[in-house]
Enzyme design. Structure first.
Site, PDB file in Angstrom:
ATOM      1  N   GLU A  59       0.816  -1.224   0.000  1.00  0.00           N
ATOM      2  CA  GLU A  59       0.000   0.000   0.000  1.00  0.00           C
ATOM      3  C   GLU A  59       0.843   1.263   0.000  1.00  0.00           C
ATOM      4  O   GLU A  59       0.359   2.349  -0.247  1.00  0.00           O
ATOM      5  CB  GLU A  59      -0.914   0.020   1.221  1.00  0.00           C
ATOM      6  N   ARG A  64      20.626   1.466 -22.448  1.00  0.00           N
ATOM      7  CA  ARG A  64      20.790   1.550 -23.907  1.00  0.00           C
ATOM      8  C   ARG A  64      21.541   2.808 -24.334  1.00  0.00           C
ATOM      9  O   ARG A  64      22.093   2.860 -25.421  1.00  0.00           O
ATOM     10  CB  ARG A  64      19.438   1.431 -24.630  1.00  0.00           C
TER      11      ARG A  64
END
Ligand code: ADE
Length: 221
Positions: A113, A150
């Site tokens: 939560e 990347r």
């Protein structure tokens, strides 16, 4: 670059880091990714990492102690600590680029939560990957790792990302491959003209056109 990911579910990451470009970046030592289960840092005899919220309410809240102890154990002067949370700053390509210069990133995945508010004090950045709520910070952490890795030098060729969408606040131009005609849909003539000046100009114009149509907010920047 070293990336430490604090999570209760390290197995979630396995497939993602074992394929394609990220796998190669890990194998070639361009990025070193460590999955740390912060349950290993709990002082609780029953290995608890969460408890009920003060003031009442639904669900369980991640406790400070395991995360504080873990961060204090792994953090150095070179570390940048990032908390993944839906109420963080919305993640952008610009931030991915900025993080490529970090030596050590620590990503904290929230779960259940929520987490004790005091955990925010440990963090240099709080990041959301978009205006929706996921079950935890694991998928957002994967998004950060992928988008940053990347861009690290030597992972993909510079040519591959220089024309990425969001580079210069523009979306990418349309691309095509063989065959020249597929079900009556033809590749634009200019792309087979061999005139690279013309092709570059066409691509720039298409980029701007697409951005105007789909993301006019980017052009305002
Ligand atoms: N945790 C749950 N939802 C999230 C989101 N959209 N971004 C980052 N962390 C999250």
């Amino acid at each position: 670059m070293r990336i430490d990911i604090l999570t209760l579910f390290p197995d979630m990451f396995n497939g993602v880091f074992e394929e394609s470009i990220i796998k190669r970046a890990i194998e070639s030592g361009k990025v070193n990714i460590n999955l740390i289960n912060f349950r290993d840092y709990t002082d609780d005899p029953h290995n608890k990492v969460d408890d009920t919220p003060f003031g009442g309410g639904a669900g369980m809240v991640l406790m400070c102690q395991p995360i504080y102890d873990c961060i204090e154990d792994i953090k150095t002067d070179d570390s940048i600590v990032v908390l993944l949370t839906p109420d963080g700053e919305v993640y952008k390509q610009e931030m991915a680029k900025k993080f490529t210069s970090a030596k050590h990133l620590i990503l904290i995945c929230g779960h259940y939560e929520g987490f004790d508010e005091r955990i925010r004090k440990l963090c240099d950045y709080e990041i959301s990957i978009g205006d929706y709520v996921l079950t935890g910070g694991e998928i957002p952490a994967m998004v950060l790792v992928d988008s940053i890795t990347r861009l690290l030098p030597g992972v993909i060729t510079e040519e591959s990302y220089i024309n990425d969408s969001f580079q210069d606040n523009l979306l990418d131009y349309p691309t095509y491959t063989k065959p020249r005609v597929f079900r009556d849909m033809e590749v634009p003539e200019v792309l087979v003209s061999g005139d690279h000046k013309k092709i570059d100009l066409w691509r720039k114009e298409e980029s701007i056109k697409r951005t105007k149509e789909r993301r006019p907010d980017l052009l305002e920047k």
